[in-house]
Design an enzyme around this catalytic site. Structure first.
Site, short mmCIF file in Angstrom:
data_model
loop_
_atom_site.label_atom_id
_atom_site.label_comp_id
_atom_site.label_asym_id
_atom_site.label_seq_id
_atom_site.Cartn_x
_atom_site.Cartn_y
_atom_site.Cartn_z
N GLY A 69 -18.71 -4.82 54.58
CA GLY A 69 -17.58 -5.03 55.50
C GLY A 69 -17.30 -3.76 56.31
O GLY A 69 -17.35 -2.67 55.76
N ASP A 91 -10.73 -0.38 46.82
CA ASP A 91 -10.96 -0.90 45.47
C ASP A 91 -12.14 -0.20 44.80
O ASP A 91 -12.93 -0.82 44.09
CB ASP A 91 -11.20 -2.41 45.52
CG ASP A 91 -12.35 -2.79 46.43
OD1 ASP A 91 -12.80 -1.93 47.21
OD2 ASP A 91 -12.82 -3.92 46.35
N ASP A 98 -10.20 -2.13 51.53
CA ASP A 98 -9.53 -2.63 50.31
C ASP A 98 -9.13 -1.56 49.31
O ASP A 98 -8.38 -1.83 48.39
CB ASP A 98 -10.44 -3.64 49.59
CG ASP A 98 -10.59 -4.91 50.39
OD1 ASP A 98 -9.64 -5.25 51.12
OD2 ASP A 98 -11.65 -5.56 50.31
N THR A 146 -14.13 1.15 53.02
CA THR A 146 -13.63 -0.20 52.81
C THR A 146 -12.12 -0.22 53.01
O THR A 146 -11.43 0.70 52.59
CB THR A 146 -13.97 -0.74 51.40
OG1 THR A 146 -13.07 -1.81 51.07
CG2 THR A 146 -13.83 0.31 50.32
N ASP A 157 -18.42 -1.31 47.36
CA ASP A 157 -19.11 -1.26 46.07
C ASP A 157 -20.43 -2.04 46.08
O ASP A 157 -21.38 -1.66 45.41
CB ASP A 157 -18.19 -1.69 44.92
CG ASP A 157 -17.69 -3.10 45.08
OD1 ASP A 157 -17.67 -3.60 46.22
OD2 ASP A 157 -17.31 -3.71 44.06
N ARG A 198 -24.88 -7.92 56.09
CA ARG A 198 -25.17 -8.15 54.67
C ARG A 198 -26.64 -8.56 54.62
O ARG A 198 -27.10 -9.33 55.46
CB ARG A 198 -24.25 -9.23 54.12
CG ARG A 198 -22.79 -8.78 54.21
CD ARG A 198 -21.84 -9.52 53.30
NE ARG A 198 -20.69 -8.68 52.95
CZ ARG A 198 -19.56 -8.62 53.66
NH1 ARG A 198 -19.41 -9.34 54.75
NH2 ARG A 198 -18.58 -7.84 53.26
N VAL A 206 -23.99 13.08 61.38
CA VAL A 206 -24.97 13.46 62.41
C VAL A 206 -24.79 14.93 62.80
O VAL A 206 -25.75 15.72 62.81
CB VAL A 206 -24.84 12.54 63.65
CG1 VAL A 206 -25.68 13.06 64.82
CG2 VAL A 206 -25.24 11.11 63.29
N ARG A 264 -9.56 -9.62 48.66
CA ARG A 264 -10.07 -10.70 47.81
C ARG A 264 -9.98 -10.35 46.33
O ARG A 264 -9.63 -11.15 45.50
CB ARG A 264 -11.52 -11.03 48.18
CG ARG A 264 -11.63 -12.42 48.77
CD ARG A 264 -13.00 -12.67 49.29
NE ARG A 264 -13.37 -11.63 50.25
CZ ARG A 264 -14.54 -11.51 50.84
NH1 ARG A 264 -15.49 -12.35 50.59
NH2 ARG A 264 -14.79 -10.56 51.71
P1 ADP Z 1 -19.54 -4.05 50.49
O1 ADP Z 1 -20.45 -2.86 50.50
O2 ADP Z 1 -18.54 -4.00 51.58
O3 ADP Z 1 -18.96 -4.30 49.13
P2 ADP Z 1 -21.42 -6.30 50.12
O4 ADP Z 1 -20.99 -6.60 48.73
O5 ADP Z 1 -21.65 -7.43 51.04
O6 ADP Z 1 -20.42 -5.32 50.89
O7 ADP Z 1 -22.79 -5.46 50.01
C1 ADP Z 1 -23.47 -5.03 51.17
C2 ADP Z 1 -24.96 -5.15 50.98
O8 ADP Z 1 -25.38 -4.33 49.89
C3 ADP Z 1 -25.45 -6.53 50.61
O9 ADP Z 1 -25.60 -7.37 51.73
C4 ADP Z 1 -26.81 -6.23 49.99
O10 ADP Z 1 -27.79 -6.00 50.97
C5 ADP Z 1 -26.53 -4.92 49.27
N1 ADP Z 1 -26.25 -5.21 47.85
C6 ADP Z 1 -25.08 -5.62 47.29
N2 ADP Z 1 -25.22 -5.83 45.97
C7 ADP Z 1 -26.50 -5.56 45.67
C8 ADP Z 1 -27.28 -5.61 44.49
N3 ADP Z 1 -26.75 -5.96 43.32
N4 ADP Z 1 -28.60 -5.26 44.58
C9 ADP Z 1 -29.15 -4.90 45.74
N5 ADP Z 1 -28.46 -4.84 46.90
C10 ADP Z 1 -27.17 -5.17 46.88
#
Ligand code: ADP
Length: 326
Positions: A14, A133, A131, A129, A106, A75, A27, A175
């Protein structure tokens, strides 16, 4: 210890306001240390598709004040699989990238953790993020802006709520985490704040609204996090309408406006500090750490710990909410 000379920076998951300020800091600090810096487009997906571009000092001009992320974010399902991560690694090798800075939440850290276990590339995570969290940091890049956007909107809603003696149920993002709800609710004087971290006792909410109605206390706002177990604002409104039919309620879902907009001063400053620290950490040979700020000092948390533990909501905050809304 291998010296890191070529680094890649990416934003993943996100988006959050302040990510651009962090990219800029990475950078420019890298260039200051005579490193080559590459921007990886659309998070891990760009790593897999070899969408990797050289970054210069001018590439990050005029972005510190902009929300979103110039590197885009995405994602990536493919990155969840070992084959996808292998392709990503091979692409990094093509550019001789030997260090990575990942700005995300996370989920992104979980990906980085797996990647660095499989391949010899040090990864530094920066918490980006709205959130808030993530354990191991008092701040995340984007939270302050998001919560300020929320309170600006809620203040406006309060004006009309007050004019009509109407109650508004306002749904904010979160969420799994109630920080936006908690902070924006306290800052706007909400009557109740419903968050996923605590069990929502709907009977208590109903009783307190009836009791306040009895003593003619004007009740105008309940703030609910989208991930509260009662459901969002619409679900809560349906329950309250059934239980207290004379209550004039309206629902407002703030939605994605909370993600966008110019980052606040705090988010820009934190992002700049963390972006700088990420490059310094790679130079010092740190790997697989998330860098946060705790008690105004840089704080390093192993990536696997940063994703396992969530920040806990301090019980005292909830007491404050109750006392101040009485
Ligand atoms: P955020 O980083 O905001 O929590 P996501 O949970 O969508 O967002 O995670 C971002 C991206 O990180 C995912 O689209 C995926 O490519 C990668 N990712 C998340 N969890 C895993 C995992 N368990 N193993 C490998 N890649 C992961």
């Amino acid at each position: 210890m291998k010296k890191v000379t070529k680094i890649g920076v990416l934003t993943s998951g996100g988006d959050s306001p302040g990510m651009n300020a962090a990219i800029r800091a990475v950078v420019r600090t890298g260039i200051y240390h005579q490193m080559e810096v590459f921007g990886i487009m659309r998070g891990y997906q760009g790593m897999i598709e070899n969408d990797i571009i050289p970054m210069h000092s001018r590439s990050v001009a005029n972005i510190i004040q902009r929300g979103g992320t110039i590197l885009k974010t995405a994602r990536s399902k493919q990155f969840m699989e070992p084959e996808g991560r292998k392709i990503a690694y091979e692409n990094l090798k093509k550019h001789e990238i030997d260090g990575l800075v990942i700005i995300g939440g996370d989920g992104s850290f979980r990906g980085a953790q797996k990647f660095s276990n499989e391949f010899d590339i040090p990864c530094i995570g920066l918490p980006g993020t709205i959130d808030k969290d993530i354990a191991g940091t008092d701040f995340t890049i984007g939270f302050d802006t998001a919560v300020n956007t929320a309170i600006e909107a809620i203040d406006k809603i309060r004006d009309t709520a007050d004019a009509h003696d109407r109650m508004f149920i306002i749904e904010v993002m979160g969420r799994d985490a109630g920080y936006i709800a908690l902070h924006s609710g306290i800052a706007t004087g909400a009557e109740h704040i419903l968050i996923p971290e605590t069990k929502t006792d709907i009977e208590l909410v109903v009783e307190s609204l009836i009791e306040k109605e009895r003593r003619k206390k004007l009740v105008n706002m309940i703030v609910v996090a989208e991930g509260d177990e009662i459901g969002g604002a619409n679900e809560l409104s349906a329950v309250l309408k059934e239980r207290i039919p004379m209550l004039d309620t309206r629902v407002c879902i703030l939605g994605h406006i909370q993600r966008g907009g110019a980052p606040s001063c705090l988010d820009r400053v934190i992002a700049s500090r963390l972006g700088y620290a990420a490059v310094e950490a790679l130079i010092e040979g740190k790997h697989n750490q998330m860098i946060g700020v705790m008690n105004n000092k840089l704080h390093y948390t192993p990536l696997d710990k940063a994703v396992k533990a969530k920040q806990k909501v301090n019980a005292e905050w909830l007491k404050i909410v109750k006392i101040l809304a009485s």
